[in-house]
Design a protein around this motif. Structure first.
Motif, short mmCIF file in Angstrom:
data_model
loop_
_atom_site.label_atom_id
_atom_site.label_comp_id
_atom_site.label_asym_id
_atom_site.label_seq_id
_atom_site.Cartn_x
_atom_site.Cartn_y
_atom_site.Cartn_z
N LYS A 41 0.83 -1.21 0.00
CA LYS A 41 0.00 0.00 0.00
C LYS A 41 0.86 1.26 0.00
CE LYS A 41 -1.91 -1.18 3.87
NZ LYS A 41 -1.24 -2.47 4.08
N THR A 42 1.84 1.29 0.90
CA THR A 42 2.70 2.47 0.99
C THR A 42 3.48 2.65 -0.31
OG1 THR A 42 2.88 2.10 3.35
CG2 THR A 42 4.48 3.58 2.38
N THR A 43 3.95 1.54 -0.85
CA THR A 43 4.70 1.60 -2.10
C THR A 43 3.84 2.20 -3.21
OG1 THR A 43 5.77 -0.42 -1.38
CG2 THR A 43 6.07 0.19 -3.68
N LEU A 113 -2.45 10.15 4.08
CA LEU A 113 -2.34 9.64 5.45
C LEU A 113 -1.98 8.17 5.32
CD1 LEU A 113 -5.62 11.16 6.91
CD2 LEU A 113 -3.33 12.13 6.99
N ASP A 114 -0.74 7.88 5.60
CA ASP A 114 -0.28 6.51 5.40
C ASP A 114 -0.49 5.70 6.67
OD1 ASP A 114 0.87 4.36 4.10
OD2 ASP A 114 2.89 4.87 4.75
N ASP A 115 -1.08 4.55 6.51
CA ASP A 115 -1.24 3.60 7.60
C ASP A 115 -2.11 4.12 8.75
OD1 ASP A 115 -0.80 1.04 8.15
OD2 ASP A 115 1.22 1.26 8.95
N VAL A 116 -3.37 4.33 8.45
CA VAL A 116 -4.32 4.69 9.51
C VAL A 116 -4.82 3.39 10.12
CG1 VAL A 116 -6.44 5.95 10.02
CG2 VAL A 116 -5.03 6.64 8.08
N HIS A 322 10.25 -1.12 7.20
CA HIS A 322 8.84 -1.42 6.96
C HIS A 322 8.11 -1.42 8.29
CE1 HIS A 322 5.30 -3.93 6.30
NE2 HIS A 322 5.24 -3.20 5.21
N ASP A 323 6.80 -1.13 8.22
CA ASP A 323 5.95 -1.05 9.43
C ASP A 323 6.18 -2.18 10.41
OD1 ASP A 323 4.87 0.34 7.39
OD2 ASP A 323 2.91 -0.61 7.46
N MET A 324 6.41 -3.36 9.89
CA MET A 324 6.38 -4.50 10.78
C MET A 324 7.72 -4.76 11.47
SD MET A 324 4.02 -6.84 8.41
CE MET A 324 3.29 -7.76 9.72
MG LIG Z 1 2.61 0.84 4.78
#
Ligand SMILES: [Mg+2]
Ligand SMILES: Nc1ncnc2c1ncn2[C@@H]1O[C@H](COP(=O)(O)OP(=O)(O)O)[C@@H](O)[C@H]1O
Length: 604
Positions: A41-43, A113-116, A322-324
């Motif tokens: 998604k972010t990409t 808004l990234d990653d709500v 990355h988020d994780m």
């Molecule tokens: Mg992301």
């Protein structure tokens, strides 16, 4: 290596979303990209955000990562800063929100808004967006289907088999593998397909596994990985399992380096210099090791790096997780007993029982913290602590600090000579213990006297001192440069120090100095400042602000070809000499035109 520019698929997604974004349709004011973690998604959002279509359509754009630690005020401040870079910073939340709302009505903006994470978060934020009233649009990415229920929703799909294999191959064999025997390749392809399937066709695990198999041509290794991968069902646990697998095959020191990354936030742009300091501490040769480690982690797709286009000093410009990854590192670190972290950066009033956390290894305190009850914050007995940031000698007990046997990274703000003297003595007597010391010396430290200058000299004798800021303290003179002094000072900030002697002569010689800030009359007396050839051999950032004695950009600045950033906040007269007005270059312009990034302001 996981560079930012390996993409497979997503062309159609980009096309569709660009068309929705650039079509004026008020019912599509909010557009969500929805799907599980690691799906891309972010990409996708980044591609669109930086794409030509969107840039042409939206002159004003801003991006923020919302993430789990939800702080509305910070989010608004960050967004507004990008839309109105010249706006002053200090504002209460209501003013911020009002301004933010207004801009979006007056101008056509795109806000990402990234990653709500939570519906509540979005409900709280949405009131600040004039949705359906303005031409501005909001693009958000989320894992949460419920957030994406209104407006235009784009459900991102997994890769298909071919795309998955293409990604795996591009990462495992960036330079192709065609010269190898046919049967071997067929085998790898077979295992590759199996791996992609077990990764649930998700780009993140495929990248990470591809990184683990980097340059690995033996089919037996591929077979092993394949066997160890339990089918990655479509949830985050599966991705964690894959991270786990890649983690387990890391060499020991890379494991440690990776676990340190738990200190950073997902999607934060990590300053390379900070990262190296955290890993290695001082020393040029160790720096090379740190760089190699980062390279290795990037190869394994555990981090994403951006190569520096001007590789004078650094091979990499920045790095991102990355988020994780931070969560993964944190839980892994805890499990393995490596680390215990307390991040109370955003807590202002702290209960005074931190000292009871005997396994604590990293303590991040906020700039403005205080202890509940007004007593000094106790740190005694934190025998495992290796790193403290945000220390404040007015609030935290400095005598306890001196008893921490494993402390090696320290960042703090010190008031009054007595405290400074204690800490300098301690560091000097434990040179081997400390890796990275960053000190902000603040009001109340008088370095005008004989004792004061001795104290300062002892301070710059500390090998581990990388960052030094002296603000609002009188300093009569800086210690003259000698081989044992200022050895590893990378950044120096002088604010209102009014040094009487010729400070520049000394500063010019500091061998490692990369960032220099001169603000509010740091030194007196000298009107001219000439840069000699070979001076400041590593300087990359320079700030000159409100130095009323300085009449112009120093002659010879053009010789410092390592300079990448220059910020000037000076009188109108000074500024006129460096700028270009109607194509006409000011008389000092030639001294700075080689610098890639320049920001100039004047003040009255
Ligand atoms: Mg992301
Ligand atoms: N289309 C793609 N092609 C190649 N790599 C991708 C693609 N989409 C995502 N990735 C990679 O997968 C990882 C996760 O992507 P990201 O966009 O951060 O996922 P999300 O935001 O959905 O959690 C990143 O390392 C990214 O580079």
């Amino acid at each position: 290596m996981r560079l930012k520019n390996i993409f497979v698929g997503i062309k159609e997604d980009i096309k569709q979303l660009e068309s929705v974004l650039t079509t004026d349709d008020k019912s599509n004011g909010v557009i969500s990209i929805c799907g599980m973690g690691g799906l891309g998604k972010t990409t996708l959002a980044t591609k669109i955000y930086n794409g030509e279509a969107v840039q042409r359509c939206f002159k004003y754009r801003a991006w923020v990562c919302v993430s789990q630690q939800f702080q509305p005020k910070t989010i608004f401040r960050r967004l507004l800063k990008q839309l109105l870079p010249n706006e002053s910073e200090e504002q209460d939340k209501d003013t911020l929100v009002r301004k933010f709302y207004q801009v979006q009505r007056d101008r056509k903006c795109l806000l990402v808004l990234d990653d709500v994470w939570e519906v509540d978060h979005w409900n709280c934020l949405r009131r600040a967006f004039p949705i359906a009233e303005a031409d501005s649009k909001v693009l958000l990415t989320t894992r949460n289907q419920n957030i994406a229920s209104r407006g235009y929703v784009h459900n991102l799909k997994c890769l298909d088999e071919d795309e998955g294999c293409e990604l795996l191959q591009k990462i495992a064999f960036p330079n192709n593998y065609s010269q190898d025997s046919y049967t071997e390749i067929k085998l790898l392809e077979e295992y590759g397909r199996e791996i992609v399937k077990k990764c649930g066709y998700l780009p993140l695990p495929i990248s990470v596994i591809g990184g683990t198999l980097h340059h690995e041509k033996a089919s037996i290794e591929w077979k092993n990985v394949c066997r160890n991968l339990d089918s990655c069902l479509e949830n985050d646990k599966g991705v964690n399992q894959i991270l786990d697998l890649s983690y387990n095959v890391l060499p020991y020191n890379l494991k440690l380096c990776l676990l340190y990354l738990a200190c950073f936030k997902e999607d934060e742009e990590i300053d390379i210099e900070k990262l190296y300091l955290l890993w290695m501490g001082r020393g040029e040769s160790l720096r090379d090791v740190a760089e190699r480690y980062l390279f290795e982690l990037a190869n394994r797709c555990m981090v994403e790096v951006e190569i520096d286009k001007l590789p004078l000093y650094n091979r990499f410009k920045s790095c991102r997780l990355h988020d994780m990854i931070p969560d993964f590192c944190l839980s892994k670190g805890k499990k393995e007993g490596f680390l215990e972290t307390l991040n109370v950066k955003n807590t202002i009033r702290l209960p005074n029982y931190i000292y009871k956390m005997r396994h604590l290894r990293y303590l991040f305190l906020g700039f403005l913290h205080e202890s509940v009850g007004g007593e000094k914050l106790k740190l005694e007995g934190l025998n495992e602590v290796e790193m403290i940031t945000g220390f404040n000698s007015l609030v935290d007990d400095i005598t306890h600090l001196l008893k921490l046997p494993k402390l090696r990274v320290f960042e703090g703000r010190i008031f009054y000579e007595e405290s400074l003297s204690m800490i300098v003595d301690h560091i000097l007597n434990h040179q081997e213990q400390f890796r990275d010391v960053q000190l902000n010396i603040d009001m109340g430290v008088n370095m005008d006297s004989e004792d004061g200058s001795t104290l300062l000299k002892r301070l710059v004798m500390c090998h581990s001192l990388h960052y030094l800021s002296i603000a609002y303290c009188r300093v009569s003179k800086l210690p003259t440069y000698e081989v044992q002094l200022y050895q590893n000072v990378i950044e120096l900030q002088l604010v209102d120090t009014r040094i009487e002697e010729d400070a520049i002569k000394i500063l010019e010689k500091l061998p490692m100095l990369r960032v220099l800030g001169l603000r509010r009359n740091p030194y007196m007396g000298r009107e001219m400042w000439r840069v000699e050839k070979g001076a400041m051999p590593n300087l990359s950032n320079l700030v000159i602000a409100k130095c009323s004695k300085l009449k112009m950009i120093p002659d010879g600045l053009e010789f410092i070809n390592t300079l990448k950033t220059l910020i000037i906040i000076m009188s109108e007269e000074f500024v006129k000499r460096v700028g270009v007005v109607d194509g006409e270059e000011g008389e000092d312009y030639h001294k700075i035109k080689h610098i890639p990034f320049i920001d100039i302001y004047y003040y009255d």
